[in-house]
Write a protein that holds these residues in place. Structure first.
Motif, PDB file in Angstrom:
ATOM      1  N   LEU A   3      -0.123  51.622  38.422  1.00 26.74           N
ATOM      2  CA  LEU A   3      -1.051  52.200  37.457  1.00 26.74           C
ATOM      3  C   LEU A   3      -2.497  51.939  37.857  1.00 26.74           C
ATOM      4  CD1 LEU A   3       0.680  51.463  34.044  1.00 26.74           C
ATOM      5  CD2 LEU A   3       0.526  53.621  35.265  1.00 26.74           C
ATOM      6  N   LEU A   4      -2.748  50.823  38.498  1.00 24.16           N
ATOM      7  CA  LEU A   4      -4.106  50.514  38.942  1.00 24.16           C
ATOM      8  C   LEU A   4      -4.579  51.549  39.963  1.00 24.16           C
ATOM      9  CD1 LEU A   4      -6.501  48.592  38.825  1.00 24.16           C
ATOM     10  CD2 LEU A   4      -5.426  47.274  40.634  1.00 24.16           C
ATOM     11  N   GLY A   5      -3.727  51.887  40.911  1.00 22.46           N
ATOM     12  CA  GLY A   5      -4.071  52.911  41.900  1.00 22.46           C
ATOM     13  C   GLY A   5      -4.238  54.283  41.258  1.00 22.46           C
ATOM     14  N   LEU A   6      -3.376  54.596  40.314  1.00 23.16           N
ATOM     15  CA  LEU A   6      -3.466  55.869  39.617  1.00 23.16           C
ATOM     16  C   LEU A   6      -4.752  55.938  38.804  1.00 23.16           C
ATOM     17  CD1 LEU A   6      -1.952  58.500  39.006  1.00 23.16           C
ATOM     18  CD2 LEU A   6      -0.954  57.337  37.037  1.00 23.16           C
ATOM     19  N   PHE A   7      -5.049  54.868  38.090  1.00 24.48           N
ATOM     20  CA  PHE A   7      -6.274  54.797  37.289  1.00 24.48           C
ATOM     21  C   PHE A   7      -7.509  54.873  38.183  1.00 24.48           C
ATOM     22  CE2 PHE A   7      -9.571  52.289  35.109  1.00 24.48           C
ATOM     23  CZ  PHE A   7      -9.659  53.005  33.934  1.00 24.48           C
ATOM     24  N   GLY A   8      -7.478  54.152  39.294  1.00 20.78           N
ATOM     25  CA  GLY A   8      -8.610  54.132  40.218  1.00 20.78           C
ATOM     26  C   GLY A   8      -8.813  55.446  40.946  1.00 20.78           C
ATOM     27  N   THR A   9      -7.834  56.328  40.900  1.00 20.94           N
ATOM     28  CA  THR A   9      -7.963  57.642  41.519  1.00 20.94           C
ATOM     29  C   THR A   9      -8.332  58.705  40.496  1.00 20.94           C
ATOM     30  OG1 THR A   9      -6.332  57.054  43.182  1.00 20.94           O
ATOM     31  CG2 THR A   9      -6.743  59.398  42.856  1.00 20.94           C
TER      32      THR A   9
END
Length: 74
Positions: A3-9
């Motif tokens: 989710l961190l990668g998804l949020f950061g994208t």
């Protein structure tokens, strides 16, 4: 952690699309190019993360490119 990668994208992409409503695409592109420079400055100020000389050189090159692109945009 995914989710961190998804949020950061998704958040930056959404902000970039939103910025296109009010700014010229050339300005939005320049701001997007400055993102790594701002990330390094924030890391230094917030986390006291010292930048290595190649990182400082890269930030200077990116910044010079932004200045040249902006100067050519007028």
């Amino acid at each position: 952690m995914e989710l961190l990668g998804l949020f950061g994208t998704l958040v930056p992409f959404g902000l970039q699309l939103t910025a296109l409503r009010w700014l010229r695409p050339s300005i939005v592109g320049i701001l997007a190019a400055a993102e790594p420079v701002f990330a390094g400055i924030i890391a230094f100020l917030v986390f006291k993360d010292a930048l290595e000389p190649p990182q400082v050189l890269g930030a200077a090159i990116v910044s010079a490119g932004i200045v040249l692109a902006q100067a050519g945009d007028d």
